[in-house]
Design a protein around this motif. Structure first.
Motif, short mmCIF file in Angstrom:
data_model
loop_
_atom_site.label_atom_id
_atom_site.label_comp_id
_atom_site.label_asym_id
_atom_site.label_seq_id
_atom_site.Cartn_x
_atom_site.Cartn_y
_atom_site.Cartn_z
N LEU A 1 0.83 -1.20 0.00
CA LEU A 1 0.00 0.00 0.00
C LEU A 1 0.88 1.26 0.00
O LEU A 1 0.62 2.21 -0.74
N ALA A 2 1.93 1.26 0.81
CA ALA A 2 2.84 2.41 0.85
C ALA A 2 3.54 2.59 -0.49
O ALA A 2 3.66 3.72 -1.00
N ALA A 3 3.99 1.48 -1.08
CA ALA A 3 4.65 1.57 -2.39
C ALA A 3 3.66 2.07 -3.44
O ALA A 3 4.02 2.88 -4.31
N GLY A 4 2.43 1.62 -3.38
CA GLY A 4 1.41 2.07 -4.32
C GLY A 4 1.12 3.56 -4.16
O GLY A 4 0.95 4.28 -5.15
N LEU A 5 1.07 4.04 -2.92
CA LEU A 5 0.83 5.46 -2.68
C LEU A 5 2.00 6.31 -3.16
O LEU A 5 1.80 7.39 -3.74
N ILE A 6 3.20 5.84 -2.94
CA ILE A 6 4.38 6.57 -3.41
C ILE A 6 4.39 6.62 -4.94
O ILE A 6 4.63 7.68 -5.53
N ALA A 7 4.09 5.51 -5.59
CA ALA A 7 4.06 5.47 -7.05
C ALA A 7 2.95 6.37 -7.58
O ALA A 7 3.14 7.10 -8.56
N ALA A 8 1.78 6.35 -6.95
CA ALA A 8 0.67 7.20 -7.39
C ALA A 8 1.04 8.67 -7.23
O ALA A 8 0.73 9.49 -8.10
N GLY A 9 1.71 9.03 -6.15
CA GLY A 9 2.15 10.41 -5.95
C GLY A 9 3.17 10.83 -6.99
O GLY A 9 3.10 11.95 -7.52
N TRP A 10 4.09 9.93 -7.30
CA TRP A 10 5.10 10.24 -8.30
C TRP A 10 4.44 10.43 -9.67
O TRP A 10 4.76 11.37 -10.39
N PHE A 11 3.52 9.54 -10.05
CA PHE A 11 2.82 9.66 -11.33
C PHE A 11 1.97 10.93 -11.39
O PHE A 11 1.87 11.58 -12.43
#
Length: 186
Positions: free
Chosen positions: A15-25
């Motif tokens: 979930l944290a990795a997904g949130l970081i990736a979503a923020g970066w995108f």
């Protein structure tokens, strides 16, 4: 370690990795939209300054804006920056665009019978086409335009006579730089 706790840790990490990736995108999307808006403004005719930190696509849009308006002196630093860029596609496009602008300006000079300013412009256009062909040898449009430029100002060997006067028979053998604009059929 208990399997339930391991599942909770793994899902939290995902979930944290997904949130970081979503923020970066999301940040990347914002930057791309901003750059696209600047490119659209240049295309629509609004002059905008660029900086060396801007992406190569925006720099190319500015270069194209300047070359279409015959502001070649302002476009030259942008061309130098793009020619050194690792993106070969944009380097070739920038060299080709600038060479076309120079050739277009030279043909305008020749149409008004102003030969002296046309010759260096044609030579610079030929250099631009050659540099583009070094990067992308199969670029047919650059080959074609180089052929046209070669017909306008031919590359003949020059006599190297330093400090001495040229003999009269050698002066008769020299070709002019600009043979003339071919008109009609041979």
């Amino acid at each position: 370690m208990n399997p339930a706790r391991l599942v909770i840790l793994a899902s939290t990490a995902f979930l944290a990795a997904g949130l970081i990736a979503a923020g970066w995108f999301a940040a990347r999307l914002f930057v791309d939209r901003h750059d696209n808006a600047l490119i659209a403004a240049l295309v629509s005719g609004h002059d905008l300054a660029t900086s060396p930190q801007d992406p190569a696509e925006l720099t190319f849009a500015r270069l194209h804006f300047l070359t279409v308006r015959d502001r070649l002196d302002e476009a030259q630093p942008l061309l130098n920056r793009l020619a050194a860029d690792p993106d070969r596609r944009l380097a070739v496009a920038a060299l080709y665009d600038m060479a076309n602008a120079r050739l277009r300006l030279a043909i305008d000079h020749l149409g008004s019978n102003r030969i002296d300013p046309a010759v260096p412009l044609v030579r610079l256009a030929k250099e631009g086409y050659r540099r583009a062909l070094v990067i992308e040898p199969g670029f047919w449009d650059a080959k074609y335009n180089l052929d046209i430029a070669m017909r306008l100002v031919r590359d003949f060997p020059q006599l190297d006579v330093e400090g001495e006067e040229m003999p009269p028979e050698a002066a008769k053998k020299l070709w002019t730089d600009l043979p003339g604009i071919p008109r009609g059929l041979p």
